[in-house]
Design a protein around this motif. Structure first.
Motif, PDB file in Angstrom:
ATOM      1  N   ARG A   5       6.924 -10.489  -1.164  1.00 51.00           N
ATOM      2  CA  ARG A   5       5.907 -11.044  -0.264  1.00 51.00           C
ATOM      3  C   ARG A   5       4.682 -11.449  -1.065  1.00 51.00           C
ATOM      4  O   ARG A   5       4.374 -10.892  -2.116  1.00 51.00           O
ATOM      5  N   ALA A   7       0.713 -11.693  -0.185  1.00 49.89           N
ATOM      6  CA  ALA A   7      -0.078 -11.095   0.893  1.00 49.89           C
ATOM      7  C   ALA A   7      -1.566 -11.387   0.773  1.00 49.89           C
ATOM      8  O   ALA A   7      -2.365 -10.489   0.539  1.00 49.89           O
ATOM      9  N   SER A   9      -5.436 -12.145   1.808  1.00 49.94           N
ATOM     10  CA  SER A   9      -6.356 -11.904   2.914  1.00 49.94           C
ATOM     11  C   SER A   9      -7.009 -13.248   3.221  1.00 49.94           C
ATOM     12  O   SER A   9      -7.520 -13.889   2.312  1.00 49.94           O
ATOM     13  N   ASP A  41      -2.815 -10.778   5.447  1.00 49.30           N
ATOM     14  CA  ASP A  41      -3.490  -9.476   5.535  1.00 49.30           C
ATOM     15  C   ASP A  41      -4.810  -9.639   6.291  1.00 49.30           C
ATOM     16  O   ASP A  41      -5.877  -9.748   5.687  1.00 49.30           O
ATOM     17  N   TYR A 183      -6.288  -1.989   4.373  1.00 43.12           N
ATOM     18  CA  TYR A 183      -5.180  -2.580   3.641  1.00 43.12           C
ATOM     19  C   TYR A 183      -4.121  -1.579   3.188  1.00 43.12           C
ATOM     20  O   TYR A 183      -2.926  -1.821   3.342  1.00 43.12           O
ATOM     21  N   SER A 187      -0.431  -2.172   4.371  1.00 43.18           N
ATOM     22  CA  SER A 187       0.461  -2.702   3.349  1.00 43.18           C
ATOM     23  C   SER A 187       1.706  -1.830   3.157  1.00 43.18           C
ATOM     24  O   SER A 187       2.827  -2.345   3.066  1.00 43.18           O
ATOM     25  N   ARG A 201       1.811  -7.839  -8.177  1.00 45.16           N
ATOM     26  CA  ARG A 201       0.409  -8.099  -7.864  1.00 45.16           C
ATOM     27  C   ARG A 201      -0.423  -7.832  -9.108  1.00 45.16           C
ATOM     28  O   ARG A 201       0.099  -7.410 -10.139  1.00 45.16           O
ATOM     29  N   HIS A 205      -4.539  -3.516  -8.955  1.00 42.97           N
ATOM     30  CA  HIS A 205      -3.925  -2.706  -7.889  1.00 42.97           C
ATOM     31  C   HIS A 205      -3.164  -1.481  -8.406  1.00 42.97           C
ATOM     32  O   HIS A 205      -2.531  -0.786  -7.615  1.00 42.97           O
TER      33      HIS A 205
END
Ligand code: GLU
Length: 441
Positions: A5, A7, A9, A41, A183, A187, A201, A205
């Motif tokens: 995915r 994702a 925002s 998101d 989140y 998530s 990502r 993160h």
């Protein structure tokens, strides 16, 4: 079956940094015949904007990064509430009432004492009565996840074996005092329930990943495979974060960058494979290997996109750009010769306008004083219109014979007289397109 995915925002336009994440997830899914989800998101109702959702879709479509389905977190709030209930039931969820100022003070004290600034879990020691009193005074507290103090380990697809001491991380806030789901919770619930197998990502993160692994396990799920790519820096290694606003995909598109040029660069930058222009998505998918990427920050220079764009355009047939060419006002019958003449002499499609203007209106001749007589003589020898592919060679041969000039001394003044420039397309290809000279004769 692989499921990945992207994702974002929807709080702004997506930029080259986001694109790297999107592209890697897209390529992994396509390479294995899996599913690529576009996940919006948008649990923050104040900052999320519908115009950005639309813009993200437009940008991905422009690049040809087609998603198999869209998921919106704002549609799934009941799922997050159910997960929160479960965490509460198993005793991994607690309410904490510290204000941001109080938390800041605690952090400063810890740092002064040389300790890591980790939330001290003071809220866990509150009695029921104290909690009620605080709630009456301050309203609902934030809901934190209680980490198990152990080492959290995973083998990262880019960084290799990672081990993080959970005690060095604050218990993450999953729900704000006003009930807004954050989140981290949304998530993990999505990744688990949507069967996401691979999460790529940015390396910002990594700590989130550690806490998310524990939350996923607490909810009875199996963590996906994780890979964290390095962050982009400017050409000198400077932080790019402040400039990302000017490196949005729409800015790059407005500057004439071609999608395949951008994708080709992003699919290789920061990997041990050389950057090579790929002209179609299948080749890009085929040549992608996430294990070739390294952990070091990746230098990105927007200027690198322009030679790749030029290179890409040089190989295009008219069909790929017919609309753009006709939009300039180029007559149908001249579209093909015009494109073949111009494509080697442009960086972006915007440069076509200048070449068409030259063909249509002619140029102010550039004639050096010492060439005046020579050019006057040459113009008398110019063959009759319309010109064709042989006009340049027959004309220059005649001028050579009449004046005795040859080589650069012959060709350059003629080019400058006809085009007003020292450089440009093949004159043999340009001449048949010169409408004004043709009209004047
Ligand atoms: N919305 C998050 C972000 O843009 C997604 C991070 C993730 O891929 O989990 O940072």
């Amino acid at each position: 079956m692989t499921t990945t995915r992207f994702a974002p925002s929807p709080t702004g336009y997506i930029h080259v940094g986001n694109l790297r994440t999107a592209l890697m997830n897209y390529l992994i899914a396509r390479k294995s015949g899996g599913t690529f989800i576009l996940r919006i998101d948008d649990t923050d109702p104040e900052r999320s904007k519908e115009e950005y959702v639309d813009a993200i879709k437009q940008d991905l479509t422009w690049l040809g990064l087609h998603w198999d389905r869209v998921e919106r977190q704002s549609d799934r709030l009941d799922r997050y509430a159910a997960a929160a209930d479960k965490l509460r039931e198993i005793g991994r969820f607690y309410e904490a009432f510290e204000t941001p100022t109080e938390l800041d003070l605690k952090r400063k004290k810890q740092l002064n004492m040389g300790k890591p600034p980790v939330y001290d879990r003071a809220a866990l020691a509150l009695s029921e009565t104290e909690r009620d009193a605080l709630r009456a005074e301050r309203g609902s507290g934030v809901r934190r996840f209680k980490l198990e103090h152990e080492r959290i380990e995973w083998t990262d697809g880019i960084l290799g074996d990672i081990s993080i001491d959970a005690a060095s991380v604050s218990d993450p806030v999953l729900i704000r005092g006003d009930g807004q789901v954050l989140y981290t919770l949304a998530s993990v619930v999505d990744d688990t329930e949507m069967g996401v197998t691979d999460v790529v990502r940015g390396s910002d993160h990594v700590t989130n990943t550690a806490t998310q692994i524990q939350i996923i396990k607490a909810l009875g799920g199996t963590p996906p495979r994780f890979a964290h790519h390095s962050l982009l820096t400017g050409p000198q290694g400077e932080a790019l974060s402040k400039r990302l606003g000017t490196l949005s995909l729409r800015d790059l598109r407005a500057q004439g960058v071609q999608p395949m040029a951008l994708l080709s660069l992003m699919a290789r930058l920061g990997s041990s494979d050389p950057v090579a222009l790929q002209t179609d998505m299948a080749a890009l998918i085929d040549g992608f290997d996430i294990t070739r990427f390294g952990a070091a920050p990746t230098k990105f220079d927007v200027q690198d996109l322009f030679p790749l764009t030029a290179h890409y355009l040089q190989a295009l047939p008219l069909d790929a750009v017919r609309d753009e060419v006709l939009a300039l006002g180029v007559p149908e019958d001249l579209a093909e010769p015009f494109w073949l003449m111009a494509r080697d002499n442009i960086t972006t499609l915007a440069d076509l306008a200048g070449w068409w203007q030259l063909c249509r209106d002619g140029a102010e001749p550039l004639i050096a004083d010492e060439d005046r007589d020579f050019i006057a003589q040459a113009m008398d020898l110019l063959p009759d219109a319309p010109f064709d592919g042989d006009s340049w060679s027959s004309w220059t041969a005649a001028v050579k014979e009449a004046t005795g000039r040859k080589g650069k001394g012959l060709f350059m003044p003629l080019r400058k007289a006809l085009t007003g420039q020292e450089r440009g397309p093949e004159m043999a290809a340009l001449m048949p397109l010169l409408q004004v000279v043709r009209a004047r004769r």
